[in-house]
Scaffold this motif. Structure first.
Motif, PDB file in Angstrom:
ATOM      1  N   LYS A  95      30.508 -74.390 -32.996  1.00 17.93           N
ATOM      2  CA  LYS A  95      30.521 -73.476 -31.833  1.00 17.93           C
ATOM      3  C   LYS A  95      31.811 -73.651 -31.048  1.00 17.93           C
ATOM      4  O   LYS A  95      32.540 -74.624 -31.255  1.00 17.93           O
ATOM      5  N   ILE A  96      32.033 -72.752 -30.121  1.00 15.80           N
ATOM      6  CA  ILE A  96      33.314 -72.750 -29.397  1.00 15.80           C
ATOM      7  C   ILE A  96      33.155 -73.385 -28.016  1.00 15.80           C
ATOM      8  O   ILE A  96      32.298 -72.976 -27.222  1.00 15.80           O
ATOM      9  N   VAL A  97      33.974 -74.357 -27.772  1.00 13.45           N
ATOM     10  CA  VAL A  97      33.955 -75.085 -26.489  1.00 13.45           C
ATOM     11  C   VAL A  97      34.415 -74.124 -25.381  1.00 13.45           C
ATOM     12  O   VAL A  97      35.324 -73.311 -25.598  1.00 13.45           O
ATOM     13  N   ARG A 104      35.771 -86.259 -40.377  1.00 18.39           N
ATOM     14  CA  ARG A 104      35.374 -85.240 -39.410  1.00 18.39           C
ATOM     15  C   ARG A 104      33.895 -84.900 -39.558  1.00 18.39           C
ATOM     16  O   ARG A 104      33.395 -84.734 -40.670  1.00 18.39           O
ATOM     17  N   PHE A 113      43.571 -71.640 -31.890  1.00 16.49           N
ATOM     18  CA  PHE A 113      43.221 -71.105 -30.568  1.00 16.49           C
ATOM     19  C   PHE A 113      44.062 -69.840 -30.350  1.00 16.49           C
ATOM     20  O   PHE A 113      45.222 -69.821 -30.769  1.00 16.49           O
ATOM     21  N   MET A 136      29.406 -79.182 -29.972  1.00 18.27           N
ATOM     22  CA  MET A 136      30.020 -77.883 -30.313  1.00 18.27           C
ATOM     23  C   MET A 136      30.750 -77.974 -31.655  1.00 18.27           C
ATOM     24  O   MET A 136      30.660 -77.069 -32.481  1.00 18.27           O
ATOM     25  N   ARG A 170      30.819 -72.789 -39.275  1.00 19.66           N
ATOM     26  CA  ARG A 170      32.197 -72.503 -38.817  1.00 19.66           C
ATOM     27  C   ARG A 170      32.678 -71.164 -39.375  1.00 19.66           C
ATOM     28  O   ARG A 170      33.375 -70.409 -38.690  1.00 19.66           O
ATOM     29  N   LEU A 223      40.694 -81.371 -28.541  1.00 19.76           N
ATOM     30  CA  LEU A 223      39.273 -81.544 -28.191  1.00 19.76           C
ATOM     31  C   LEU A 223      38.727 -82.849 -28.758  1.00 19.76           C
ATOM     32  O   LEU A 223      37.986 -83.569 -28.083  1.00 19.76           O
ATOM     33  N   ARG A 224      39.125 -83.167 -30.006  1.00 23.52           N
ATOM     34  CA  ARG A 224      38.643 -84.429 -30.598  1.00 23.52           C
ATOM     35  C   ARG A 224      39.163 -85.638 -29.804  1.00 23.52           C
ATOM     36  O   ARG A 224      38.445 -86.605 -29.581  1.00 23.52           O
ATOM     37  N   ARG A 226      40.007 -68.924 -29.997  1.00 19.63           N
ATOM     38  CA  ARG A 226      38.914 -68.879 -30.969  1.00 19.63           C
ATOM     39  C   ARG A 226      38.033 -67.652 -30.771  1.00 19.63           C
ATOM     40  O   ARG A 226      37.303 -67.257 -31.666  1.00 19.63           O
TER      41      ARG A 226
HETATM   42  O1  LIG Z   1      40.010 -73.658 -29.362  1.00 16.59           O
HETATM   43  C1  LIG Z   1      39.150 -74.314 -29.972  1.00 16.59           C
HETATM   44  C2  LIG Z   1      39.426 -75.076 -31.089  1.00 16.59           C
HETATM   45  C3  LIG Z   1      38.438 -75.772 -31.709  1.00 16.59           C
HETATM   46  N1  LIG Z   1      37.182 -75.753 -31.218  1.00 16.59           N
HETATM   47  C4  LIG Z   1      36.097 -76.538 -31.848  1.00 16.59           C
HETATM   48  O2  LIG Z   1      36.638 -77.564 -32.683  1.00 16.59           O
HETATM   49  C5  LIG Z   1      36.241 -77.366 -34.025  1.00 16.59           C
HETATM   50  C6  LIG Z   1      37.288 -77.825 -34.969  1.00 16.59           C
HETATM   51  O3  LIG Z   1      38.468 -77.056 -34.795  1.00 16.59           O
HETATM   52  P1  LIG Z   1      39.667 -77.114 -35.882  1.00 16.59           P
HETATM   53  O4  LIG Z   1      40.635 -76.060 -35.457  1.00 16.59           O
HETATM   54  O5  LIG Z   1      39.050 -76.827 -37.198  1.00 16.59           O
HETATM   55  O6  LIG Z   1      40.237 -78.481 -35.796  1.00 16.59           O
HETATM   56  C7  LIG Z   1      35.868 -75.903 -34.111  1.00 16.59           C
HETATM   57  O7  LIG Z   1      34.982 -75.599 -35.156  1.00 16.59           O
HETATM   58  C8  LIG Z   1      35.220 -75.699 -32.741  1.00 16.59           C
HETATM   59  O8  LIG Z   1      33.924 -76.233 -32.710  1.00 16.59           O
HETATM   60  C9  LIG Z   1      36.896 -75.007 -30.115  1.00 16.59           C
HETATM   61  O9  LIG Z   1      35.750 -74.966 -29.656  1.00 16.59           O
HETATM   62  N2  LIG Z   1      37.888 -74.313 -29.505  1.00 16.59           N
END
Ligand SMILES: O=c1ccn([C@@H]2O[C@H](COP(=O)(O)O)[C@@H](O)[C@H]2O)c(=O)[nH]1
Ligand SMILES: Nc1ncnc2c1ncn2[C@@H]1O[C@H](COP(=O)(O)OP(=O)(O)OP(=O)(O)O)[C@@H](O)[C@H]1O
Length: 434
Positions: free
Chosen positions: A164-166, A236, A192, A159, A247, A142-143, A194
């Motif tokens: 929050k969850i994408v 981050r 994942f 998110m 989180r 995602l990043r 999540r």
């Molecule tokens: O499946 C996912 C995984 C991550 N997210 C979003 O990214 C952040 C950071 O995830 P890390 O696993 O800590 O790197 C997480 O808080 C979510 O906002 C997501 O939405 N779906």
């Protein structure tokens, strides 16, 4: 357990005697791997599947079934394949209409779950180094997507900062693309699913059920300290007290139910994550023994395929240059080095070059591994089996020979410090042909 794994990742059938178990590992290069564009560019697609994306998702499942081939026992870390690199023509060329070059291998997925900062990423690196899985961090994907200039960049950034969850449509598609692009079939999916909706979407879109869920159990105060420490250098946007609290809340309310779901199916392997990194890794290693055994069997089958195909390059890649061997051709002597074996590869070459591709394909011998046993002793492994080799004689009649083979493998490190098994010794019996 090994046999259960093999049933999924290799052919298993009955041999000539009916009750003789024959296991032939699939080998060779992957067929074209499927890739999936996110679809049209409306923001709506992000939260709801359109009929076009239904079609895509149908193709996704067909893609797995039709196009997945053997992952070589290679060792790869793959954390980012932005959606923006997926080209429409790539997707069109892998629509599943062409028959696969090799029989498909089912993807093996392990979900790695645990609270933020519990050490998932740290241990995934260890697992990749030792056991040859592809590591896919959903957060990293995602990043990377966010930084790629994607239309979803702003939404993902918000998110993440808010904990929050994408929406699943984005994350699942990123995972699918990364899996396809890797060319491998064993995946650690980190962070994942999540929430329950993530889980259902992944299962629906890919048709894949995880082998198991590796769950890192860690108290919030430990995770908080680790994240604040990581925040000093991670850059981050969510490694700060305000985001960390959010989180944690999301984890408890939405992610723990996913762990509970898989626990109900008996699929959760729980690890206490408070100890040192080394101790935590030691405690998860037993869960991966079966995969190591399967890797060794795959490597052995690749070796036999290289021999049958006259592919010296592939053979030499799997072998230590000091390979030793007792085999009938050496007349009771120990053959040392690859030169002795290369002679037989070179001998086959003119014959192969003279033949047309069609007749070559017909006369190529085929080895099947039967009754395998894989024993691992630290960095050394012994693979024993009966090799049934089918071939065609000069009178064009088929014959089969059976050899007992013992192959010794040693785990060495490649240039990147990743573990790779090298073939160091073998013993092959003489055998009558029938
Ligand atoms: O499946 C996912 C995984 C991550 N997210 C979003 O990214 C952040 C950071 O995830 P890390 O696993 O800590 O790197 C997480 O808080 C979510 O906002 C997501 O939405 N779906
Ligand atoms: N067993 C451990 N003991 C001490 N520190 C650890 C341990 N495991 C990981 N860490 C450290 O804690 C921090 C978080 O670890 P890591 O990034 O692996 O967690 P994570 O679960 O993947 O986190 P996130 O979900 O937020 O990405 C890192 O700085 C890492 O070096």
């Amino acid at each position: 357990m090994l046999q259960a794994l093999l049933r999924r990742s290799v052919y298993a059938g009955n041999g000539p005697s009916g009750d003789l178990k024959i296991v032939r590992a699939l080998s060779g290069a992957l067929g074209a791997a499927p890739v999936y564009p996110l679809g049209t560019s409306t923001a709506q697609d992000c939260v709801g599947l359109t009929s076009a994306s239904h079609e895509d998702s149908h193709r996704t499942k067909l893609g797995w079934a039709a196009s997945w081939g053997l992952a070589a026992a290679g060792f790869t870390t793959l954390c980012s394949t932005p959606l923006s690199i997926v080209q429409a023509e790539d997707a069109a060329s892998t629509s599943g209409e062409q028959p696969p070059a090799k029989s498909p291998l089912k993807p093996i997925v392990i979900f790695v779950l645990g609270g933020p900062g519990s050490g998932k990423g740290t241990q995934c690196e260890n697992i990749v180094r030792e056991y040859g899985f592809v590591h896919l961090s959903a957060g990293d994907l995602l990043r990377a997507e966010m930084k790629s200039g994607s239309q979803y960049g702003d939404m993902i950034a918000t998110m993440i900062k808010e904990g929050k969850i994408v929406p699943s449509e984005v994350t699942v598609r990123l995972l699918q693309n990364a899996m396809a692009a890797s060319g491998k079939n064993k995946f650690l999916i980190d962070g994942f699913p999540r929430n329950d909706e993530n889980r259902a979407a992944f299962e629906r879109e890919t048709g894949i059920q995880p082998e198991f869920v590796l769950f890192f159990d860690c108290p919030e105060e430990v995770m908080e300290a680790r994240l604040l420490d990581r925040g000093k250098s991670s850059g981050r946007s969510d490694d700060n007290m305000e985001s960390i609290r959010k989180r944690f809340k999301t984890f408890v309310n939405q992610s723990v139910p996913v762990v509970d779901h898989y626990d109900g199916l008996g699929k959760v392997k729980k690890v206490s994550a408070t100890r040192s990194k080394e101790d935590v890794f030691r405690s998860i290693q037993p869960f991966f023994t079966e995969f190591q055994q399967a890797n060794l069997l795959e490597a052995t089958q690749m070796l036999l395929d290289a021999i049958d195909g006259g592919d010296y390059e592939a053979y030499a890649k799997l072998c230590d240059e000091k390979l030793t061997a007792f085999e009938p051709e050496a007349q009771g002597h120990l053959a040392e080095g690859l030169g002795f074996h290369k002679f037989y590869f070179d001998l086959k070459k003119p014959v192969a070059d003279a033949a047309s591709p069609e007749s070559l394909a017909l006369i190529r011998p085929k080895s099947t591994i039967s009754s395998p046993k894989v024993s691992v002793y630290g960095d050394v492994a012994v693979v024993t089996y009966v090799r049934l080799q089918q071939d065609v004689g000069s009178s064009k009649t088929g014959f089969t020979s059976a050899h007992q083979e013992t192959r010794v493998w040693q785990r060495k490190r490649d240039g990147k410090g990743l573990a790779e098994w090298k073939h160091v010794h073998f013993h092959r019996s003489a055998a009558p042909s029938v």
